[in-house]
Design an enzyme around this catalytic site. Structure first.
Site, PDB file in Angstrom:
ATOM      1  N   SER A  60      88.993   2.240   4.507  1.00 44.37           N
ATOM      2  CA  SER A  60      88.874   1.922   5.947  1.00 44.37           C
ATOM      3  C   SER A  60      90.273   2.000   6.568  1.00 44.37           C
ATOM      4  CB  SER A  60      88.038   0.851   6.091  1.00 44.37           C
ATOM      5  OG  SER A  60      87.902   0.584   7.328  1.00 44.37           O
ATOM      6  N   ASN A  80      90.464   0.198   9.311  1.00 40.71           N
ATOM      7  CA  ASN A  80      90.396  -0.839  10.594  1.00 40.71           C
ATOM      8  C   ASN A  80      90.466  -2.165   9.835  1.00 40.71           C
ATOM      9  OD1 ASN A  80      89.549   1.235  12.386  1.00 40.71           O
ATOM     10  ND2 ASN A  80      87.434   1.154  11.244  1.00 40.71           N
ATOM     11  N   THR A  81      90.817  -2.354   8.669  1.00 40.80           N
ATOM     12  CA  THR A  81      91.298  -3.670   8.214  1.00 40.80           C
ATOM     13  C   THR A  81      92.871  -3.386   7.622  1.00 40.80           C
ATOM     14  OG1 THR A  81      89.128  -4.212   7.090  1.00 40.80           O
ATOM     15  CG2 THR A  81      91.230  -5.188   6.016  1.00 40.80           C
ATOM     16  N   ALA A  86      77.650   4.169   4.334  1.00 39.35           N
ATOM     17  CA  ALA A  86      77.821   2.773   4.664  1.00 39.35           C
ATOM     18  C   ALA A  86      78.351   2.913   6.046  1.00 39.35           C
ATOM     19  CB  ALA A  86      78.855   2.158   3.691  1.00 39.35           C
ATOM     20  N   PHE A 131      84.853  -4.268   9.186  1.00 39.70           N
ATOM     21  CA  PHE A 131      84.021  -4.797   8.477  1.00 39.70           C
ATOM     22  C   PHE A 131      83.005  -6.175   8.861  1.00 39.70           C
ATOM     23  CE2 PHE A 131      86.764  -3.464   4.417  1.00 39.70           C
ATOM     24  CZ  PHE A 131      86.378  -2.011   4.523  1.00 39.70           C
ATOM     25  N   MET A 157      85.658  -1.076  13.735  1.00 33.61           N
ATOM     26  CA  MET A 157      84.532  -2.207  13.629  1.00 33.61           C
ATOM     27  C   MET A 157      85.224  -3.412  12.931  1.00 33.61           C
ATOM     28  SD  MET A 157      82.024  -0.920  15.118  1.00 33.61           S
ATOM     29  CE  MET A 157      80.705  -2.013  14.907  1.00 33.61           C
ATOM     30  N   ASN A 201      85.627   4.494  15.792  1.00 30.92           N
ATOM     31  CA  ASN A 201      85.256   2.955  15.206  1.00 30.92           C
ATOM     32  C   ASN A 201      86.442   2.334  14.799  1.00 30.92           C
ATOM     33  OD1 ASN A 201      84.813   1.712  12.678  1.00 30.92           O
ATOM     34  ND2 ASN A 201      84.349   3.921  12.165  1.00 30.92           N
ATOM     35  N   ASN A 228      85.392   0.271  -1.305  1.00 33.14           N
ATOM     36  CA  ASN A 228      85.884   0.689  -0.055  1.00 33.14           C
ATOM     37  C   ASN A 228      87.597   0.151   0.048  1.00 33.14           C
ATOM     38  OD1 ASN A 228      86.750   1.651   2.480  1.00 33.14           O
ATOM     39  ND2 ASN A 228      85.002   0.806   3.298  1.00 33.14           N
ATOM     40  N   LYS A 241      85.486   5.298  -2.696  1.00 39.27           N
ATOM     41  CA  LYS A 241      85.568   5.849  -1.239  1.00 39.27           C
ATOM     42  C   LYS A 241      86.844   6.003  -0.882  1.00 39.27           C
ATOM     43  CE  LYS A 241      83.042   6.302   2.976  1.00 39.27           C
ATOM     44  NZ  LYS A 241      82.001   5.858   3.695  1.00 39.27           N
ATOM     45  N   THR A 267      84.415  11.968   2.567  1.00 33.12           N
ATOM     46  CA  THR A 267      85.612  11.011   2.805  1.00 33.12           C
ATOM     47  C   THR A 267      84.999   9.908   3.715  1.00 33.12           C
ATOM     48  OG1 THR A 267      86.195  12.180   4.722  1.00 33.12           O
ATOM     49  CG2 THR A 267      86.995  12.845   2.399  1.00 33.12           C
ATOM     50  N   ASN A 268      85.760   8.771   3.812  1.00 34.86           N
ATOM     51  CA  ASN A 268      85.939   7.910   4.959  1.00 34.86           C
ATOM     52  C   ASN A 268      86.169   8.659   6.374  1.00 34.86           C
ATOM     53  OD1 ASN A 268      85.711   5.268   6.235  1.00 34.86           O
ATOM     54  ND2 ASN A 268      86.349   4.443   4.252  1.00 34.86           N
ATOM     55  N   THR A 269      86.616   7.765   7.264  1.00 34.15           N
ATOM     56  CA  THR A 269      86.924   8.286   8.398  1.00 34.15           C
ATOM     57  C   THR A 269      88.356   8.639   8.553  1.00 34.15           C
ATOM     58  OG1 THR A 269      87.417   6.080   9.488  1.00 34.15           O
ATOM     59  CG2 THR A 269      85.331   7.034   9.837  1.00 34.15           C
ATOM     60  N   ASN A 308      78.558  -0.851  -0.797  1.00 39.27           N
ATOM     61  CA  ASN A 308      79.825  -0.780  -0.330  1.00 39.27           C
ATOM     62  C   ASN A 308      80.630  -2.230  -0.098  1.00 39.27           C
ATOM     63  OD1 ASN A 308      81.963  -0.091   1.357  1.00 39.27           O
ATOM     64  ND2 ASN A 308      81.321   1.776   1.013  1.00 39.27           N
TER      65      ASN A 308
END
Length: 355
Positions: free
Chosen positions: A185, A187-188, A67, A120, A118, A116, A182, A223, A251-253, A149
């Site tokens: 992340s 980033n949220t 994703a 979402f 980003m 990143n 998800n 995730k 995994t995620n970042t 995702n």
């Protein structure tokens, strides 16, 4: 040619801008009669030994696009023509949202990585579902599996997050083969708080209740972040068992900046965001191995993080993954990446006969 000529040229431009330019080029090129068939002859490894049956779905090969690359379900055909056995769209939110301010995607060339933030950015669940239905009608024999995702909108409080996940789940249900929740992340704001045991159990239980009301329920995966402690990973194992979801993506970042070759001042200047690519490889493998061993292999794991070669993919599979995904390495290694990994897995002893 890609790494010595094309990649240096691409890296002269802003990372997000060149991503959109390249993907537009792919769509235009592959719409020309005969080009799609040419790409498939160049990049698709058709070998039944690569097929994997995981959580009830048969994947033509174990290499997927993670994703983040195809946020809006616009590149399924193109990525299939480049040899990917499955594509995970998103992260998709119920309502469209622009994401965080640009610039928000940065290369760590010395590390083979990206940062990143980003946020979402996507066009919403409804339009994504419509594009997926169009793909289903015009798939042209492509056997690619599609995952959805899903996440929450940035302005949705965590107390109301469940409703966001349910909306996207309902919108996409008839259009995807499996779902990924998800909550990992970075980033949220506040999203990772949903990884705590109580809210996560509540979220997954509600989604499973919705899922089980359908005549043919879809696999739901979770995730997770690479930054979880072993105690938190133990909680994840317990939550998977309690809720009956199909598996985990690891995994995620990562929010860690440890061990980067890029100058520390430069990294600091780039600011917040999740690190992906080679810096994530070792930790992602550790998480996969821990989950697999501590659970006794009780559920499938999709391994993602720093997979640049067949050897990297093999490392994840040996640690306990059933499938693998790439993203950052596709940018660094080019369009033949999935083909090279699949051919390498076939050549590796015993890897071509895994079920």
């Amino acid at each position: 040619m890609y790494k010595h000529i094309i990649l240096p040229l691409l890296f002269r431009f802003d990372a997000e801008t060149i991503h959109h330019t390249v993907t537009r080029f792919l769509k235009i090129a592959l719409s020309i009669p005969g080009v799609s068939a040419l790409f498939r002859s160049l990049y698709v490894v058709n070998d039944p030994r690569l097929a994997r049956t995981v959580f009830g779905l048969t994947f033509p090969n174990p290499v997927g696009m993670a994703a983040g690359f195809d946020k809006n379900a616009e590149l399924i055909s193109e990525l299939s023509d480049l040899g990917f056995g499955f594509v995970e769209i998103g992260t998709v939110t119920p309502r469209p949202q622009p994401g965080n301010p640009r610039p928000r995607l940065f290369r760590l060339k010395a590390d083979g990585g990206l940062i990143n933030r980003m946020g979402f950015n996507n066009k919403g669940a409804g339009p994504a579902a419509e594009r997926l239905r169009h793909f289903a009608k015009n798939r042209g024999g492509r056997q690619v599996i599609v995952g959805g995702n899903i996440g929450k909108n940035k302005d949705t409080p965590n107390e109301q997050a469940l409703n966001d996940y349910l909306i996207s789940f309902r919108e996409l249900f008839d259009a995807v083969d499996y779902f990924v929740v998800n909550v990992s992340s970075p980033n949220t704001p506040g999203l990772r708080d949903l990884q705590e045991r109580a809210p996560l159990t509540q979220l997954l239980t509600a989604l499973q209740q919705e899922n089980r009301q359908r005549p043919a329920p879809k696999p739901i995966l979770l995730k997770i972040a690479p930054d979880l402690t072993n105690g938190q990973l133990d909680d994840i194992i317990g939550i998977v068992a309690e809720t009956g979801i199909a598996g985990v993506i690891a995994t995620n970042t990562t929010i860690s900046r440890d061990g980067l070759a890029t100058d520390a001042a430069t990294v600091t200047q780039l600011g917040a965001g999740g690190v992906s690519g080679r810096p994530l490889r070792e930790r992602a493998t550790e998480v996969i191995r821990y989950l697999h061993q501590q659970s006794g292999g009780a559920f499938p794991i999709i391994g993602v993080g720093g997979i640049f070669s067949a050897e990297d993919a093999q490392e994840k599979l040996r640690a306990g993954a059933s499938l693998v995904q790439v993203y950052t390495s596709f940018i660094y290694e080019g369009p033949a990446l999935a083909k090279r990994i699949n051919k390498g897995l076939l050549m590796a002893e015993g890897m071509g006969v895994r079920a």
